[in-house]
Design a protein around this motif. Sequence first.
Motif, PDB file in Angstrom:
ATOM      1  N   GLY A  26      43.644 -20.608  38.346  1.00 19.42           N
ATOM      2  CA  GLY A  26      43.534 -20.252  36.933  1.00 19.42           C
ATOM      3  C   GLY A  26      44.833 -19.816  36.294  1.00 19.42           C
ATOM      4  O   GLY A  26      44.829 -19.172  35.238  1.00 19.42           O
ATOM      5  N   LYS A  27      45.965 -20.154  36.873  1.00 21.26           N
ATOM      6  CA  LYS A  27      47.273 -19.783  36.341  1.00 21.26           C
ATOM      7  C   LYS A  27      47.882 -20.975  35.604  1.00 21.26           C
ATOM      8  O   LYS A  27      47.729 -22.123  36.011  1.00 21.26           O
ATOM      9  N   LYS A  28      48.600 -20.695  34.517  1.00 24.71           N
ATOM     10  CA  LYS A  28      49.231 -21.755  33.738  1.00 24.71           C
ATOM     11  C   LYS A  28      50.656 -21.970  34.224  1.00 24.71           C
ATOM     12  O   LYS A  28      51.429 -21.036  34.352  1.00 24.71           O
ATOM     13  N   VAL A  29      50.994 -23.244  34.462  1.00 29.72           N
ATOM     14  CA  VAL A  29      52.304 -23.618  34.979  1.00 29.72           C
ATOM     15  C   VAL A  29      53.097 -24.271  33.862  1.00 29.72           C
ATOM     16  O   VAL A  29      52.560 -25.041  33.067  1.00 29.72           O
ATOM     17  N   ALA A  30      54.391 -23.948  33.803  1.00 30.07           N
ATOM     18  CA  ALA A  30      55.291 -24.513  32.797  1.00 30.07           C
ATOM     19  C   ALA A  30      56.533 -25.055  33.513  1.00 30.07           C
ATOM     20  O   ALA A  30      56.766 -24.726  34.679  1.00 30.07           O
ATOM     21  N   PRO A  31      57.356 -25.860  32.812  1.00 30.53           N
ATOM     22  CA  PRO A  31      58.608 -26.318  33.437  1.00 30.53           C
ATOM     23  C   PRO A  31      59.530 -25.125  33.701  1.00 30.53           C
ATOM     24  O   PRO A  31      59.626 -24.211  32.883  1.00 30.53           O
ATOM     25  N   SER A  32      60.205 -25.155  34.834  1.00 28.81           N
ATOM     26  CA  SER A  32      61.105 -24.054  35.177  1.00 28.81           C
ATOM     27  C   SER A  32      62.352 -24.103  34.297  1.00 28.81           C
ATOM     28  O   SER A  32      62.630 -25.100  33.626  1.00 28.81           O
ATOM     29  N   SER A  33      63.125 -23.028  34.330  1.00 29.09           N
ATOM     30  CA  SER A  33      64.351 -22.970  33.530  1.00 29.09           C
ATOM     31  C   SER A  33      65.344 -24.030  33.986  1.00 29.09           C
ATOM     32  O   SER A  33      66.083 -24.591  33.171  1.00 29.09           O
ATOM     33  N   LEU A  34      65.361 -24.335  35.279  1.00 25.74           N
ATOM     34  CA  LEU A  34      66.267 -25.369  35.793  1.00 25.74           C
ATOM     35  C   LEU A  34      65.856 -26.759  35.297  1.00 25.74           C
ATOM     36  O   LEU A  34      66.703 -27.564  34.902  1.00 25.74           O
ATOM     37  N   VAL A  54      58.937 -23.072  40.357  1.00 27.37           N
ATOM     38  CA  VAL A  54      57.825 -23.323  39.444  1.00 27.37           C
ATOM     39  C   VAL A  54      57.709 -22.125  38.513  1.00 27.37           C
ATOM     40  O   VAL A  54      57.694 -20.982  38.977  1.00 27.37           O
ATOM     41  N   ALA A  55      57.635 -22.391  37.216  1.00 29.43           N
ATOM     42  CA  ALA A  55      57.483 -21.318  36.238  1.00 29.43           C
ATOM     43  C   ALA A  55      55.996 -21.092  35.971  1.00 29.43           C
ATOM     44  O   ALA A  55      55.240 -22.039  35.782  1.00 29.43           O
ATOM     45  N   VAL A  56      55.604 -19.827  35.974  1.00 27.45           N
ATOM     46  CA  VAL A  56      54.211 -19.455  35.783  1.00 27.45           C
ATOM     47  C   VAL A  56      54.133 -18.483  34.617  1.00 27.45           C
ATOM     48  O   VAL A  56      54.935 -17.543  34.522  1.00 27.45           O
ATOM     49  N   GLU A  57      53.158 -18.702  33.735  1.00 26.06           N
ATOM     50  CA  GLU A  57      53.009 -17.836  32.574  1.00 26.06           C
ATOM     51  C   GLU A  57      52.332 -16.513  32.922  1.00 26.06           C
ATOM     52  O   GLU A  57      52.520 -15.528  32.230  1.00 26.06           O
ATOM     53  N   ASP A  58      51.523 -16.497  33.965  1.00 23.32           N
ATOM     54  CA  ASP A  58      50.804 -15.296  34.361  1.00 23.32           C
ATOM     55  C   ASP A  58      51.486 -14.655  35.569  1.00 23.32           C
ATOM     56  O   ASP A  58      52.358 -15.237  36.195  1.00 23.32           O
ATOM     57  N   ARG A  59      51.012 -13.475  35.917  1.00 27.24           N
ATOM     58  CA  ARG A  59      51.538 -12.785  37.079  1.00 27.24           C
ATOM     59  C   ARG A  59      50.903 -13.366  38.344  1.00 27.24           C
ATOM     60  O   ARG A  59      49.689 -13.516  38.424  1.00 27.24           O
ATOM     61  N   VAL A  60      51.725 -13.664  39.337  1.00 23.81           N
ATOM     62  CA  VAL A  60      51.244 -14.208  40.608  1.00 23.81           C
ATOM     63  C   VAL A  60      51.879 -13.405  41.731  1.00 23.81           C
ATOM     64  O   VAL A  60      53.105 -13.235  41.762  1.00 23.81           O
TER      65      VAL A  60
END
Length: 181
Positions: free
Chosen positions: A132-140, A158-164
């Motif tokens: 249930g976590k949202k993934v986004a493109p990483s800064s790299l 991997v960039a994640v919008e939520d806390r993992v």
Amino acid sequence: MSRGEFLLDADYDSVGRTLRQLMKDRRVERVGRGQYRKAEPGKRPAITETIGAAIARKVRRSKRNVFLRSDFAPLGSYDAVGRALRQKATEGQLVQIGYGLYAKAEVSPFTGKPVPIVGIKKLATEALGRLGKKVAPSSLEDAYNRGRSTQVPTGRVVAVEDRVRRRIGYDGNYVVLERAR
């Protein structure tokens, strides 16, 4: 009928002994874990499969690459499912990629160890999606795609919008999780 329906003033073991005797006398047949039905004369009893066999069938038929331990919860108790998952990991059909996370695997022809069928980034992305976590493109990846960098990202970030608070990976190879901006 379920085993729970037999619990009157008897303890768990005596109900089990009685059910085994009824099965031996072919008056009752087992159709699932804790589930029984009245045996029909002349008809072969239903064949029940083990938890490990049910897990293997479910993994083989699924299009997913990542499985949660809770996917197999209906097959048996927490401990029994855990034992079966460890057995499948030992056999090389699954590999544990995190706490309660398993991936389809096959034995590597180079090392002889089980390795996931797909890459670690795809596994991490699918696992985070299942959690249930949202993934986004990483800064790299973002810098490379915008032309600010010529270095090709390795795919381990991997960039994640939520806390993992999990580590996702296997055999010492883990994905680095960063906070999405």
